[in-house]
Design a protein around this motif. Structure first.
Motif, PDB file in Angstrom:
ATOM      1  N   SER A  30      -3.843  -7.038  -7.936  1.00  0.00           N
ATOM      2  CA  SER A  30      -4.714  -5.769  -7.630  1.00  0.00           C
ATOM      3  C   SER A  30      -5.275  -5.194  -8.816  1.00  0.00           C
ATOM      4  N   ILE A  31      -6.474  -4.584  -8.515  1.00  0.00           N
ATOM      5  CA  ILE A  31      -7.195  -3.966  -9.712  1.00  0.00           C
ATOM      6  C   ILE A  31      -7.458  -2.455  -9.462  1.00  0.00           C
ATOM      7  N   ALA A  32      -7.035  -1.672 -10.139  1.00  0.00           N
ATOM      8  CA  ALA A  32      -7.124  -0.203  -9.940  1.00  0.00           C
ATOM      9  C   ALA A  32      -8.532   0.167 -10.181  1.00  0.00           C
ATOM     10  N   VAL A  33      -8.685   1.307  -9.589  1.00  0.00           N
ATOM     11  CA  VAL A  33     -10.268   1.884  -9.730  1.00  0.00           C
ATOM     12  C   VAL A  33      -9.716   3.489 -10.295  1.00  0.00           C
ATOM     13  N   PRO A  34      -9.803   3.547 -11.316  1.00  0.00           N
ATOM     14  CA  PRO A  34      -9.594   4.825 -12.030  1.00  0.00           C
ATOM     15  C   PRO A  34     -10.773   5.752 -12.419  1.00  0.00           C
ATOM     16  N   LEU A  35     -11.539   5.794 -11.308  1.00  0.00           N
ATOM     17  CA  LEU A  35     -12.935   6.531 -11.487  1.00  0.00           C
ATOM     18  C   LEU A  35     -12.799   7.894 -10.679  1.00  0.00           C
ATOM     19  N   ALA A  36     -13.023   8.991 -11.053  1.00  0.00           N
ATOM     20  CA  ALA A  36     -12.922  10.364 -10.364  1.00  0.00           C
ATOM     21  C   ALA A  36     -13.826  10.297  -8.936  1.00  0.00           C
ATOM     22  N   LYS A  37     -13.052  10.916  -8.250  1.00  0.00           N
ATOM     23  CA  LYS A  37     -13.662  10.974  -6.891  1.00  0.00           C
ATOM     24  C   LYS A  37     -14.235  12.555  -6.595  1.00  0.00           C
ATOM     25  N   PRO A  38     -15.144  12.830  -5.768  1.00  0.00           N
ATOM     26  CA  PRO A  38     -15.672  11.843  -4.861  1.00  0.00           C
ATOM     27  C   PRO A  38     -16.975  11.057  -5.858  1.00  0.00           C
ATOM     28  N   ARG A  39     -17.260   9.759  -5.370  1.00  0.00           N
ATOM     29  CA  ARG A  39     -17.848   8.747  -6.126  1.00  0.00           C
ATOM     30  C   ARG A  39     -19.263   8.561  -5.407  1.00  0.00           C
ATOM     31  N   SER A  40     -20.350   8.333  -6.131  1.00  0.00           N
ATOM     32  CA  SER A  40     -21.675   7.893  -5.516  1.00  0.00           C
ATOM     33  C   SER A  40     -22.238   6.670  -6.097  1.00  0.00           C
ATOM     34  N   ALA A  41     -23.125   5.986  -5.209  1.00  0.00           N
ATOM     35  CA  ALA A  41     -23.430   4.682  -5.457  1.00  0.00           C
ATOM     36  C   ALA A  41     -24.257   4.757  -6.739  1.00  0.00           C
ATOM     37  N   ASN A  42     -25.090   5.527  -6.994  1.00  0.00           N
ATOM     38  CA  ASN A  42     -26.210   5.621  -7.999  1.00  0.00           C
ATOM     39  C   ASN A  42     -25.320   5.717  -9.170  1.00  0.00           C
ATOM     40  N   LEU A  43     -24.253   6.576  -9.404  1.00  0.00           N
ATOM     41  CA  LEU A  43     -23.502   6.752 -10.697  1.00  0.00           C
ATOM     42  C   LEU A  43     -22.683   5.315 -10.888  1.00  0.00           C
ATOM     43  N   LEU A  44     -22.219   4.727  -9.784  1.00  0.00           N
ATOM     44  CA  LEU A  44     -21.284   3.603 -10.042  1.00  0.00           C
ATOM     45  C   LEU A  44     -22.080   2.326 -10.720  1.00  0.00           C
ATOM     46  N   LEU A 104     -16.586   2.148  -4.344  1.00  0.00           N
ATOM     47  CA  LEU A 104     -17.075   3.467  -3.854  1.00  0.00           C
ATOM     48  C   LEU A 104     -15.777   4.076  -3.477  1.00  0.00           C
ATOM     49  N   LEU A 105     -14.963   3.633  -2.457  1.00  0.00           N
ATOM     50  CA  LEU A 105     -13.990   4.123  -1.686  1.00  0.00           C
ATOM     51  C   LEU A 105     -12.472   4.048  -1.970  1.00  0.00           C
ATOM     52  N   SER A 106     -12.377   3.121  -2.777  1.00  0.00           N
ATOM     53  CA  SER A 106     -10.628   2.716  -3.144  1.00  0.00           C
ATOM     54  C   SER A 106     -10.109   3.250  -4.323  1.00  0.00           C
ATOM     55  N   ASP A 107      -8.783   3.143  -4.125  1.00  0.00           N
ATOM     56  CA  ASP A 107      -7.892   3.514  -5.390  1.00  0.00           C
ATOM     57  C   ASP A 107      -7.516   2.089  -5.938  1.00  0.00           C
ATOM     58  N   ARG A 108      -7.508   1.071  -5.018  1.00  0.00           N
ATOM     59  CA  ARG A 108      -7.171  -0.348  -5.574  1.00  0.00           C
ATOM     60  C   ARG A 108      -7.773  -1.173  -4.668  1.00  0.00           C
ATOM     61  N   ILE A 109      -8.075  -2.239  -5.295  1.00  0.00           N
ATOM     62  CA  ILE A 109      -8.912  -3.318  -4.797  1.00  0.00           C
ATOM     63  C   ILE A 109      -8.103  -4.820  -4.883  1.00  0.00           C
ATOM     64  N   VAL A 143       0.855  -1.285  -0.082  1.00  0.00           N
ATOM     65  CA  VAL A 143      -0.050   0.068   0.104  1.00  0.00           C
ATOM     66  C   VAL A 143       0.959   1.217   0.046  1.00  0.00           C
ATOM     67  N   ASP A 144       0.786   1.993  -1.023  1.00  0.00           N
ATOM     68  CA  ASP A 144       1.542   3.372  -0.868  1.00  0.00           C
ATOM     69  C   ASP A 144       0.932   4.329  -0.167  1.00  0.00           C
ATOM     70  N   GLU A 145       1.717   5.271   0.227  1.00  0.00           N
ATOM     71  CA  GLU A 145       1.491   6.443   1.252  1.00  0.00           C
ATOM     72  C   GLU A 145       0.327   7.099   0.535  1.00  0.00           C
ATOM     73  N   GLY A 146      -0.891   7.533   1.392  1.00  0.00           N
ATOM     74  CA  GLY A 146      -1.887   8.158   0.835  1.00  0.00           C
ATOM     75  C   GLY A 146      -2.975   7.466   0.012  1.00  0.00           C
ATOM     76  N   GLU A 147      -2.799   6.315   0.006  1.00  0.00           N
ATOM     77  CA  GLU A 147      -3.451   5.476  -1.152  1.00  0.00           C
ATOM     78  C   GLU A 147      -4.658   4.748  -0.080  1.00  0.00           C
ATOM     79  N   PHE A 148      -5.681   4.271  -0.788  1.00  0.00           N
ATOM     80  CA  PHE A 148      -6.812   3.680  -0.113  1.00  0.00           C
ATOM     81  C   PHE A 148      -7.117   2.468  -0.829  1.00  0.00           C
ATOM     82  N   VAL A 149      -6.678   1.277  -0.203  1.00  0.00           N
ATOM     83  CA  VAL A 149      -6.585  -0.252  -0.600  1.00  0.00           C
ATOM     84  C   VAL A 149      -7.708  -0.975  -0.108  1.00  0.00           C
ATOM     85  N   SER A 150      -8.275  -1.861  -0.649  1.00  0.00           N
ATOM     86  CA  SER A 150      -9.494  -2.431  -0.052  1.00  0.00           C
ATOM     87  C   SER A 150      -9.326  -3.948  -0.363  1.00  0.00           C
ATOM     88  N   VAL A 151      -9.470  -4.930   0.585  1.00  0.00           N
ATOM     89  CA  VAL A 151      -9.629  -6.256   0.218  1.00  0.00           C
ATOM     90  C   VAL A 151     -10.929  -6.904   0.546  1.00  0.00           C
TER      91      VAL A 151
END
Length: 276
Positions: A219-233, A200-205, A26-34
């Motif tokens: 890992s799978i990158a999530v190259p979607l602009a933030k902030p994100r909304s559940a409806n748009l996703l 919704l929250l991650s930079d990578r999963i 995990v890089d500094e400042g990154e949000f990673v989910s498992v």
């Protein structure tokens, strides 16, 4: 060098293997989910990464240093709130601030606690005890407590798993805002059984296979602009592709055939062609 790095991580309970040769960075400042199913070893992985549990084999480093205990620069959000029932919401948060900043005057600690409780919408509930709060409000207190200590690292153990869908959605958005609102970057590692929450929250999963001997997917990158909304996703093609890739790994790792994979993809909200 990665900020948090797990190498060849193996965890055994007696003769039972829970994790087998796991690698995670995990890089500094990154949000990673498992993401993974229940009882796959996600919580064990997170506790080892945080220094709350020692692995059978492998190494964990943070900023290049071996992790031997829970870092004072980190905060942990549990699924079950972990609040002291005899203290008010304000005092629950202030005690955490006191632990992180023991040299601060008590008034400054109290002001810090009140500020973060207000940020999660609990400005009118400072004096209430956990037993007087709903489940969603108690988890807001837990999130406020985590951010009030101004952590550099945030560990999240299915933080919204026990909440109803509406409260969960609201707190997901508040967490996303808090992660981007702080003055310095927060490195976050979250485990969840919700693919949509991770997107919704991650930079990578990464996906964790079902045990015994669970391993992580690439890992799978999530190259979607933030902030994100559940409806748009729900209608985003990029998010749909990520759902499919995660479903394919999770179902394939559990031995699913093509028809099983198709049912899994449909459950993820996306149907893809598979062999008959």
């Amino acid at each position: 060098m990665s900020f948090i790095e797990l190498k060849d991580l193996t965890m055994n309970y007696g003769t039972r293997s829970v994790l087998a040769g796991v690698h995670l960075s995990v890089d500094e400042g990154e949000f990673v989910s498992v993401v993974g199913s229940s009882a796959s070893g996600k919580s064990t992985l997170l506790k080892i990464a945080a220094g709350l549990m020692e692995a059978t084999r492998g190494s964990v480093t943070m900023a290049g240093e071996p992790v031997k205990e829970f870092s004072r620069k980190a905060a942990f959000v549990f699924q079950n709130y972990s609040l002291l029932p005899w203290f008010s919401a304000l005092e629950n948060v202030r005690l955490a601030v006191e632990g992180a900043f023991p040299d601060w005057p008590k008034k400054r600690q109290t002001d810090q606690a009140a500020r973060y409780l207000q940020m999660v919408g609990l400005g009118a509930a400072l004096a209430k005890r956990p037993g007087q709060l709903s489940g969603g409000m108690r988890q807001r207190v837990a999130i406020a407590r985590a951010f009030a200590v101004e952590p550099g690292i945030l560990f999240l153990d299915e933080p919204f798993g026990a909440l109803d869908a509406l409260t969960r959605s609201t707190l997901q958005q508040e967490l996303a805002l808090l992660c981007t609102a702080v003055e310095r970057p927060v490195t976050a590692l979250m485990i969840t059984n919700s693919v949509d929450e991770a997107i919704l929250l991650s930079d990578r999963i990464l996906a964790l296979s079902r045990g015994p001997g669970a391993t992580l997917s690439p890992s799978i990158a999530v190259p979607l602009a933030k902030p994100r909304s559940a409806n748009l996703l729900m209608h985003d093609e990029g998010a749909a592709r990520i759902r499919v890739r995660l479903a394919e790994f999770l179902i394939g790792a559990s031995g699913g055939n093509s028809r099983t994979r198709q049912r899994g993809d449909q459950a993820m909200g996306k149907t893809v062609p598979v062999e008959a």
